[in-house]
Motif scaffolding. Structure first.
Motif, PDB file in Angstrom:
ATOM      1  N   GLU A   1     -57.750  77.387 -80.543  1.00 50.94           N
ATOM      2  CA  GLU A   1     -57.114  77.001 -79.279  1.00 50.94           C
ATOM      3  C   GLU A   1     -56.436  75.646 -79.391  1.00 50.94           C
ATOM      4  N   SER A   2     -56.933  74.798 -80.286  1.00 55.52           N
ATOM      5  CA  SER A   2     -56.387  73.444 -80.404  1.00 55.52           C
ATOM      6  C   SER A   2     -54.935  73.428 -80.871  1.00 55.52           C
ATOM      7  N   VAL A   3     -54.474  74.485 -81.557  1.00 53.49           N
ATOM      8  CA  VAL A   3     -53.085  74.492 -82.033  1.00 53.49           C
ATOM      9  C   VAL A   3     -52.120  74.913 -80.933  1.00 53.49           C
ATOM     10  N   ARG A   4     -52.660  75.507 -79.861  1.00 56.94           N
ATOM     11  CA  ARG A   4     -51.840  75.913 -78.711  1.00 56.94           C
ATOM     12  C   ARG A   4     -50.653  76.780 -79.144  1.00 56.94           C
ATOM     13  N   TYR A   5     -50.964  77.786 -79.903  1.00 58.48           N
ATOM     14  CA  TYR A   5     -49.904  78.640 -80.440  1.00 58.48           C
ATOM     15  C   TYR A   5     -49.445  79.636 -79.393  1.00 58.48           C
ATOM     16  N   ALA A   6     -48.145  79.692 -79.187  1.00 53.18           N
ATOM     17  CA  ALA A   6     -47.568  80.586 -78.179  1.00 53.18           C
ATOM     18  C   ALA A   6     -47.618  82.032 -78.653  1.00 53.18           C
ATOM     19  N   CYS A   7     -48.128  82.915 -77.821  1.00 52.81           N
ATOM     20  CA  CYS A   7     -48.206  84.330 -78.156  1.00 52.81           C
ATOM     21  C   CYS A   7     -47.144  85.102 -77.376  1.00 52.81           C
ATOM     22  N   GLN A   8     -47.120  86.406 -77.584  1.00 54.97           N
ATOM     23  CA  GLN A   8     -46.150  87.253 -76.898  1.00 54.97           C
ATOM     24  C   GLN A   8     -46.374  87.218 -75.389  1.00 54.97           C
ATOM     25  N   PRO A   9     -45.321  87.416 -74.568  1.00 55.17           N
ATOM     26  CA  PRO A   9     -43.926  87.409 -74.996  1.00 55.17           C
ATOM     27  C   PRO A   9     -43.339  85.992 -74.982  1.00 55.17           C
ATOM     28  N   LEU A  10     -42.392  85.738 -75.844  1.00 52.28           N
ATOM     29  CA  LEU A  10     -41.741  84.433 -75.900  1.00 52.28           C
ATOM     30  C   LEU A  10     -40.437  84.473 -75.127  1.00 52.28           C
ATOM     31  N   GLU A  11     -40.093  83.347 -74.522  1.00 49.01           N
ATOM     32  CA  GLU A  11     -38.779  83.258 -73.890  1.00 49.01           C
ATOM     33  C   GLU A  11     -37.713  83.230 -74.979  1.00 49.01           C
ATOM     34  N   PRO A  12     -36.500  83.690 -74.681  1.00 44.08           N
ATOM     35  CA  PRO A  12     -35.451  83.781 -75.702  1.00 44.08           C
ATOM     36  C   PRO A  12     -35.170  82.455 -76.417  1.00 44.08           C
ATOM     37  N   ARG A  13     -35.185  81.332 -75.686  1.00 42.87           N
ATOM     38  CA  ARG A  13     -34.893  80.047 -76.327  1.00 42.87           C
ATOM     39  C   ARG A  13     -35.941  79.704 -77.388  1.00 42.87           C
ATOM     40  N   LYS A  14     -37.204  79.906 -77.066  1.00 40.90           N
ATOM     41  CA  LYS A  14     -38.267  79.609 -78.021  1.00 40.90           C
ATOM     42  C   LYS A  14     -38.176  80.526 -79.236  1.00 40.90           C
ATOM     43  N   ARG A  15     -37.826  81.778 -79.023  1.00 37.60           N
ATOM     44  CA  ARG A  15     -37.681  82.715 -80.134  1.00 37.60           C
ATOM     45  C   ARG A  15     -36.529  82.278 -81.048  1.00 37.60           C
ATOM     46  N   SER A  16     -35.444  81.792 -80.450  1.00 36.90           N
ATOM     47  CA  SER A  16     -34.312  81.314 -81.247  1.00 36.90           C
ATOM     48  C   SER A  16     -34.684  80.077 -82.055  1.00 36.90           C
ATOM     49  N   ILE A  17     -35.448  79.169 -81.437  1.00 39.80           N
ATOM     50  CA  ILE A  17     -35.880  77.955 -82.138  1.00 39.80           C
ATOM     51  C   ILE A  17     -36.782  78.330 -83.312  1.00 39.80           C
ATOM     52  N   ASN A  18     -37.692  79.264 -83.094  1.00 39.84           N
ATOM     53  CA  ASN A  18     -38.560  79.728 -84.178  1.00 39.84           C
ATOM     54  C   ASN A  18     -37.742  80.258 -85.345  1.00 39.84           C
ATOM     55  N   LEU A  19     -36.765  81.090 -85.038  1.00 43.36           N
ATOM     56  CA  LEU A  19     -35.948  81.702 -86.091  1.00 43.36           C
ATOM     57  C   LEU A  19     -35.152  80.652 -86.844  1.00 43.36           C
TER      58      LEU A  19
END
Length: 420
Positions: free
Chosen positions: A224-242
């Motif tokens: 939990e400490s890493v606060r990793y975003a799970c599904q679903p992601l907003e389009p902007r966050k998905r683009s930043i990840n890519l």
């Protein structure tokens, strides 16, 4: 093995009849475990390239693939690797390599050189194509098969070309019948300095692990400490990840007296675990290809320099070049991806961006110039994906890259940072 030409992995697997995956990734994900299964065909080719020169029993005996997570199970079920041989007999004469180097006006054998050579031979039905398809005798060919013990001048380049061609066949960039493939056709037009990261990106796309989607934990949830975003992601966050994942494939130049001392990122650490698996597998393929050539003609062993496959001797002025004569696929780090995150999140004075970037990443020689190279790589990979999207069913990735490019261009315009 004793001379350092090949690592113990393949010989050990052949002798013990087991391929052990003991390395636990920094971030254990379902994608990583699936990728190990996807690498089975490449591992079988690695085993086959060496086993074909040994006693026939090595080719006819299976090798158990034992990943790290299976050892903890009470009744583990291991998959079996069966050594496979290549479909084409790659034996390149030194004179043929010299002729092609002169035609292309270059002095180094690499993937781009071999892909361009193959495309030329395929288009003109040249001697190399006739030799590989059995339509020309090796005795009458001055540009096909090499003859043992003759014309040692230029044989180092011939060994290098042969290794590159063997890898291109295994990776599917040259067809089993020596024909052109869609992936090979797009990669040959990539800049020479971007060939290796582009090849890695295309391999990851092939296995479905190049996207902006979040990774899935394997056995237990992420901390939990890493606060990793799970599904679903907003389009902007998905683009930043890519964007950040793709650009993390480009190495950065670090100061010789400093290590990476900036922040780390959980998502990029998970992605780089996949990258390392792909690169390790490709390095095993390279080692097996070199071993296959030398086992066929041991007189070529003294020709290889000590650093012929060293990934650690890259000059500081260009992190994308290497003096090695065969592909090395060195393990990369997420440095450029983290710099890309900083770039995309920057909201202060655009005039001060370059200065603040250098201050934030003081361990880097010139992060701004390296960032521009990463932008160039993104543009070239987008070109590749655009060309192969329809024939290979990569329309979703192409659409995601289009959305990410729009986000990138807005920030580029704001900060005045464009590809080299």
């Amino acid at each position: 093995l004793m001379q350092g030409i090949i690592s113990p992995k393949v010989p050990q697997a052949l002798c013990r009849r087991e391929w052990l995956d003991k390395t636990i990734p920094l971030v254990d994900t379902q994608e990583y475990r699936g990728l190990i299964d996807d690498m089975m065909n490449y591992r079988q080719k690695s085993l086959g390239m060496v086993a074909t020169h040994l006693n026939p029993s090595f080719m006819n005996t299976g090798v158990s693939c034992k990943p790290f997570w299976q050892h903890r199970k009470p009744n583990p079920q291991f998959k079996t690797l069966w050594p496979k041989t290549l479909g084409l007999r790659w034996k390149i004469a030194p004179s043929a390599v010299k002729t092609e180097l002169d035609r292309q006006g270059i002095d180094k054998v690499d993937f781009k050189f071999c892909l361009a050579w193959h495309a030329q031979e395929f288009a003109t039905d040249g001697p190399l194509m006739k030799e590989l398809t059995g339509r020309k005798s090796s005795k009458s060919s001055s540009s096909g098969a090499d003859r043992k013990g003759m014309n040692r001048h230029g044989e180092l380049e011939a060994i290098s070309a042969t290794v590159h061609f063997m890898l291109l066949e295994v990776l599917g960039l040259i067809a089993d019948d020596c024909g052109m493939t869609v992936l090979g056709d797009v990669l040959k037009d990539s800049p020479m300095e971007l060939q290796e990261p582009c090849l890695i990106a295309l391999e990851m796309m092939k296995f479905g692990v190049l996207s902006g989607e979040p990774f899935s934990p394997a056995d237990k949830p992420f901390p939990e400490s890493v606060r990793y975003a799970c599904q679903p992601l907003e389009p902007r966050k998905r683009s930043i990840n890519l964007l950040c994942r793709v650009m993390s494939l480009v190495p950065m130049r670090l100061k010789s007296d400093q290590n990476w001392n900036a922040a780390a990122d959980f998502d990029l650490a998970a992605f780089q675990s996949l990258v390392r698996m792909v690169k390790r597998t490709m390095r095993h393929l390279t080692e097996s290809a070199v071993s296959s050539i030398l086992l066929d003609d041991m007189s070529k062993v003294p020709l290889l320099p000590l650093s012929f496959m060293s990934p650690n001797s890259k000059p500081k002025d260009n992190a994308l070049t290497s003096p090695a004569i065969v592909p090395t696929f060195p393990c990369s780090r997420a440095c450029m991806g983290i710099v890309c995150q900083y770039f995309l999140a920057y909201k202060s004075d655009p005039i001060q961006f370059r200065q603040k970037l250098s201050e934030r990443f003081e361990c880097c020689i010139d992060p701004f110039e390296d960032l521009k190279i990463a932008f160039k790589f993104w543009g070239d990979l987008r070109r590749c994906v655009g060309l192969i999207a329809e024939p290979l069913g990569a329309q979703e990735l192409a659409s995601d890259m289009q959305a990410a490019s729009e986000l990138l261009q807005v920030q580029q315009q704001k900060l005045g940072a464009f590809p080299v």
